[in-house]
Design a protein around this motif. Structure first.
Motif, PDB file in Angstrom:
ATOM      1  N   CYS A  56      -3.556   3.219   4.776  1.00  0.00           N
ATOM      2  CA  CYS A  56      -3.689   3.349   3.319  1.00  0.00           C
ATOM      3  C   CYS A  56      -2.608   2.532   2.617  1.00  0.00           C
ATOM      4  O   CYS A  56      -1.514   2.356   3.156  1.00  0.00           O
ATOM      5  CB  CYS A  56      -3.499   4.797   2.879  1.00  0.00           C
ATOM      6  SG  CYS A  56      -4.517   5.957   3.759  1.00  0.00           S
ATOM      7  N   GLY A  57      -2.893   2.135   1.401  1.00  0.00           N
ATOM      8  CA  GLY A  57      -1.885   1.504   0.539  1.00  0.00           C
ATOM      9  C   GLY A  57      -1.249   0.287   1.173  1.00  0.00           C
ATOM     10  O   GLY A  57      -1.930  -0.593   1.713  1.00  0.00           O
ATOM     11  N   SER A  58       0.078   0.261   1.135  1.00  0.00           N
ATOM     12  CA  SER A  58       0.798  -0.891   1.693  1.00  0.00           C
ATOM     13  C   SER A  58       0.536  -1.030   3.188  1.00  0.00           C
ATOM     14  O   SER A  58       0.422  -2.144   3.702  1.00  0.00           O
ATOM     15  CB  SER A  58       2.302  -0.734   1.470  1.00  0.00           C
ATOM     16  OG  SER A  58       2.583  -0.841   0.098  1.00  0.00           O
ATOM     17  N   SER A 103       1.118   3.872   9.726  1.00  0.00           N
ATOM     18  CA  SER A 103       1.603   4.820   8.717  1.00  0.00           C
ATOM     19  C   SER A 103       3.128   4.936   8.778  1.00  0.00           C
ATOM     20  O   SER A 103       3.683   5.210   9.836  1.00  0.00           O
ATOM     21  CB  SER A 103       0.975   6.198   8.966  1.00  0.00           C
ATOM     22  OG  SER A 103       1.535   7.153   8.088  1.00  0.00           O
ATOM     23  N   GLN A 104       3.767   4.728   7.666  1.00  0.00           N
ATOM     24  CA  GLN A 104       5.208   4.901   7.596  1.00  0.00           C
ATOM     25  C   GLN A 104       5.574   6.343   7.915  1.00  0.00           C
ATOM     26  O   GLN A 104       6.387   6.622   8.792  1.00  0.00           O
ATOM     27  CB  GLN A 104       5.701   4.506   6.184  1.00  0.00           C
ATOM     28  CG  GLN A 104       7.200   4.488   5.959  1.00  0.00           C
ATOM     29  CD  GLN A 104       7.836   5.857   5.817  1.00  0.00           C
ATOM     30  OE1 GLN A 104       8.808   6.173   6.526  1.00  0.00           O
ATOM     31  NE2 GLN A 104       7.304   6.698   4.950  1.00  0.00           N
ATOM     32  N   SER A 105       4.951   7.281   7.193  1.00  0.00           N
ATOM     33  CA  SER A 105       5.322   8.695   7.314  1.00  0.00           C
ATOM     34  C   SER A 105       4.775   9.326   8.589  1.00  0.00           C
ATOM     35  O   SER A 105       5.359  10.282   9.108  1.00  0.00           O
ATOM     36  CB  SER A 105       4.776   9.465   6.113  1.00  0.00           C
ATOM     37  OG  SER A 105       3.357   9.360   6.089  1.00  0.00           O
ATOM     38  N   THR A 108       0.215  10.920   6.711  1.00  0.00           N
ATOM     39  CA  THR A 108      -0.812  10.650   5.704  1.00  0.00           C
ATOM     40  C   THR A 108      -2.152  11.243   6.152  1.00  0.00           C
ATOM     41  O   THR A 108      -2.684  10.868   7.196  1.00  0.00           O
ATOM     42  CB  THR A 108      -0.929   9.127   5.485  1.00  0.00           C
ATOM     43  OG1 THR A 108       0.335   8.666   5.010  1.00  0.00           O
ATOM     44  CG2 THR A 108      -2.010   8.773   4.490  1.00  0.00           C
ATOM     45  N   VAL A 154       9.653   5.427  -3.459  1.00  0.00           N
ATOM     46  CA  VAL A 154       8.238   5.707  -3.208  1.00  0.00           C
ATOM     47  C   VAL A 154       7.487   4.416  -2.866  1.00  0.00           C
ATOM     48  O   VAL A 154       6.576   4.398  -2.040  1.00  0.00           O
ATOM     49  CB  VAL A 154       7.618   6.444  -4.427  1.00  0.00           C
ATOM     50  CG1 VAL A 154       6.106   6.393  -4.381  1.00  0.00           C
ATOM     51  CG2 VAL A 154       8.096   7.899  -4.441  1.00  0.00           C
ATOM     52  N   SER A 156       6.866   1.207  -0.983  1.00  0.00           N
ATOM     53  CA  SER A 156       7.266   0.749   0.344  1.00  0.00           C
ATOM     54  C   SER A 156       7.800  -0.687   0.296  1.00  0.00           C
ATOM     55  O   SER A 156       7.200  -1.554  -0.328  1.00  0.00           O
ATOM     56  CB  SER A 156       6.058   0.825   1.281  1.00  0.00           C
ATOM     57  OG  SER A 156       6.464   0.492   2.577  1.00  0.00           O
ATOM     58  N   LYS A 241       2.479  -3.220  -5.874  1.00  0.00           N
ATOM     59  CA  LYS A 241       3.860  -2.915  -6.275  1.00  0.00           C
ATOM     60  C   LYS A 241       3.959  -2.844  -7.797  1.00  0.00           C
ATOM     61  O   LYS A 241       4.596  -1.957  -8.354  1.00  0.00           O
ATOM     62  CB  LYS A 241       4.836  -4.004  -5.769  1.00  0.00           C
ATOM     63  CG  LYS A 241       5.060  -4.016  -4.272  1.00  0.00           C
ATOM     64  CD  LYS A 241       6.112  -3.029  -3.802  1.00  0.00           C
ATOM     65  CE  LYS A 241       5.592  -1.816  -3.161  1.00  0.00           C
ATOM     66  NZ  LYS A 241       4.785  -1.771  -2.010  1.00  0.00           N
ATOM     67  N   GLU A 244       2.114   0.338  -9.214  1.00  0.00           N
ATOM     68  CA  GLU A 244       2.730   1.654  -8.988  1.00  0.00           C
ATOM     69  C   GLU A 244       4.085   1.795  -9.664  1.00  0.00           C
ATOM     70  O   GLU A 244       4.450   2.881 -10.071  1.00  0.00           O
ATOM     71  CB  GLU A 244       2.752   2.041  -7.505  1.00  0.00           C
ATOM     72  CG  GLU A 244       3.571   1.197  -6.590  1.00  0.00           C
ATOM     73  CD  GLU A 244       3.504   1.697  -5.127  1.00  0.00           C
ATOM     74  OE1 GLU A 244       3.097   2.831  -4.862  1.00  0.00           O
ATOM     75  OE2 GLU A 244       3.886   0.920  -4.244  1.00  0.00           O
TER      76      GLU A 244
HETATM   77  O1  M6R Z   1       3.173   6.862   5.025  1.00  0.00           O
HETATM   78  P1  M6R Z   1       2.059   5.869   4.954  1.00  0.00           P
HETATM   79  O2  M6R Z   1       2.453   4.502   5.464  1.00  0.00           O
HETATM   80  O3  M6R Z   1       0.818   6.344   5.696  1.00  0.00           O
HETATM   81  O4  M6R Z   1       1.662   5.732   3.435  1.00  0.00           O
HETATM   82  C1  M6R Z   1       0.582   4.949   3.038  1.00  0.00           C
HETATM   83  C2  M6R Z   1       0.563   4.741   1.532  1.00  0.00           C
HETATM   84  O5  M6R Z   1       0.477   5.980   0.857  1.00  0.00           O
HETATM   85  C3  M6R Z   1       1.792   3.970   1.036  1.00  0.00           C
HETATM   86  O6  M6R Z   1       1.918   2.726   1.671  1.00  0.00           O
HETATM   87  C4  M6R Z   1       1.752   3.770  -0.483  1.00  0.00           C
HETATM   88  O7  M6R Z   1       0.686   2.905  -0.808  1.00  0.00           O
HETATM   89  C5  M6R Z   1       3.082   3.244  -1.012  1.00  0.00           C
HETATM   90  N1  M6R Z   1       3.455   3.943  -2.205  1.00  0.00           N
HETATM   91  C6  M6R Z   1       3.052   1.763  -1.298  1.00  0.00           C
HETATM   92  O8  M6R Z   1       4.213   1.292  -1.887  1.00  0.00           O
END
Ligand code: M6R
Length: 368
Positions: A56-58, A103-105, A108, A154, A156, A241, A244
């Motif tokens: 998702c997202g970035s 996924s960073q976290s 998600t 927030v 990334s 970027k 958001e």
């Molecule tokens: O933790 P994740 O990498 O799964 O999160 C995915 C997106 O929610 C995250 O990259 C979001 O788009 C950021 N706010 C982008 O800057």
């Protein structure tokens, strides 16, 4: 703990050389790319015949960058999909499909549910994740950790560059398993990656002119971002970027699509960012982008061009020229994304918004 920076995001932008270097660390041993955890056999990895990337997202944008590298290096078909769409459209999956979840976290919900769906269909799952012990890597058959460290902003930044880096390692690991690249070619690609932290540092140290442009354009209603090849996901990331952080309308698209509609949006003073392909890849795409810059400039747009130092073909057509160091085509997003991060942060600050905590957003989205 902002280390002298006004916002965590600025600190995290500055930490990107280290995030990329740390993500590479220990992944090339005895002439081979190694993953962190591998609960799937080498034979099963060799038998993979199709790759899906879900995120998702970035993280999704980093996946589009990965697609170009994976297809080029492995000759495997690779599709990238927004995680929240994946399981609802009945994708064709089996035990020789590899699903790469980024996924960073690692928490998600959309990405986690995509992983669960993939596993229920017997697909193999490889996680690219920044958080040890989080749910997505726990449920995966193989894991490659990014080592960006905790990301507080927030938006990334360093996690994004670390994801791109880890994705390249996944591509090389697959190419190595399949034998589509000789060991010396894999080693050469890894050495190119190892050179990137220094080039990234150079970009991080040269962001003042970008901030100046941001202050000048902070009142704009809309901004467009264009690119081709890996410059396309870079455009998407630049637009995200800005949306958001600065709550400004922004859109990123492949420059080749311009003539199929979006060129109608071009008007006097509309800021348009363009990433030029590096010299290495200069050829058809480079000259096509030069024509795009000419077209939009002729219609009154303000062109802000990110290009290799010494790209003289495009400099005279640029209202603002942002030079970045030379790189291979595939690695360029590790450099070209950084000015977009700084631009968005500075526009947000100029508009008086909270750069680290934009409205309506959470760092990790744990509901579908
Ligand atoms: O933790 P994740 O990498 O799964 O999160 C995915 C997106 O929610 C995250 O990259 C979001 O788009 C950021 N706010 C982008 O800057």
């Amino acid at each position: 703990e902002k280390g002298g920076y006004d916002y965590f995001m600025l600190k995290e932008i500055a930490e990107q050389p280290k995030a990329v270097a740390d993500t590479l660390l220990g992944h090339f041993q005895d002439g081979r790319i190694v993953l962190d955890e591998q609960r799937i056999s080498d034979q099963d990895l060799r038998d993979i015949d199709k790759v899906f990337i879900v995120a998702c997202g970035s993280a999704y944008h980093s996946g589009i960058v990965a697609k170009y590298a994976i297809e080029h290096w492995t000759r495997l078909p690779c599709e990238v999909e927004i995680a929240s769409e994946f399981r609802y459209r009945d994708p064709v999956l089996d035990r020789s499909t590899l699903v790469v979840a980024i996924s960073q976290s690692g928490e998600t919900a959309d990405t986690l549910e995509a992983v669960r769906h993939a596993k229920s269909q017997k697909a193999r799952v490889l996680a690219v994740c920044n958080t040890n012990g989080s749910q997505i890597p726990r449920e995966a058959d193989a894991v490659l950790y990014t080592h960006a460290g905790p990301e507080i902003g927030v938006a990334s930044t360093k996690a994004y560059l670390a994801q791109i880096t880890a994705n390249y390692l996944v591509g090389l690991a697959l190419a190595q398993a399949r034998g589509t690249k000789y060991p010396d070619e894999v080693a050469a690609e890894f050495r190119q990656l190892e050179k990137m932290p220094e080039a990234i540092q150079h970009v991080v140290d040269s962001l003042d002119p970008v901030r100046e442009i941001a202050r000048e354009l902070a009142g704009s209603k809309s901004v467009l971002f264009l690119g081709r090849h890996v410059g396309y996901p870079t455009a998407l990331e630049g637009a995200l970027k800005l949306k958001e952080l600065a709550y400004m309308h922004a859109e990123g698209f492949p420059a080749g699509e311009l003539k199929h509609g979006p060129i109608a949006l071009i008007e006097d003073d509309l800021p348009v960012f363009i990433v030029m392909p590096p010299v290495e890849g200069r050829g058809v795409l480079h000259s096509k982008l030069v024509s795009n810059v000419q077209e939009i400039r002729a219609r009154g747009a303000r062109t802000i061009v990110i290009a290799e130092e010494g790209d003289e073909a495009v400099r005279p057509l640029s209202d603002h020229f942002i030079p970045i160091p030379a790189s291979t085509t595939l690695l360029q997003p590790l450099l070209a994304t950084i000015p977009y991060q700084a631009f968005a942060a500075e526009v947000a600050a100029a508009r008086g918004y909270d750069v680290d905590k934009p409205r309506n957003l959470a760092k990790s989205v744990t509901v579908e």
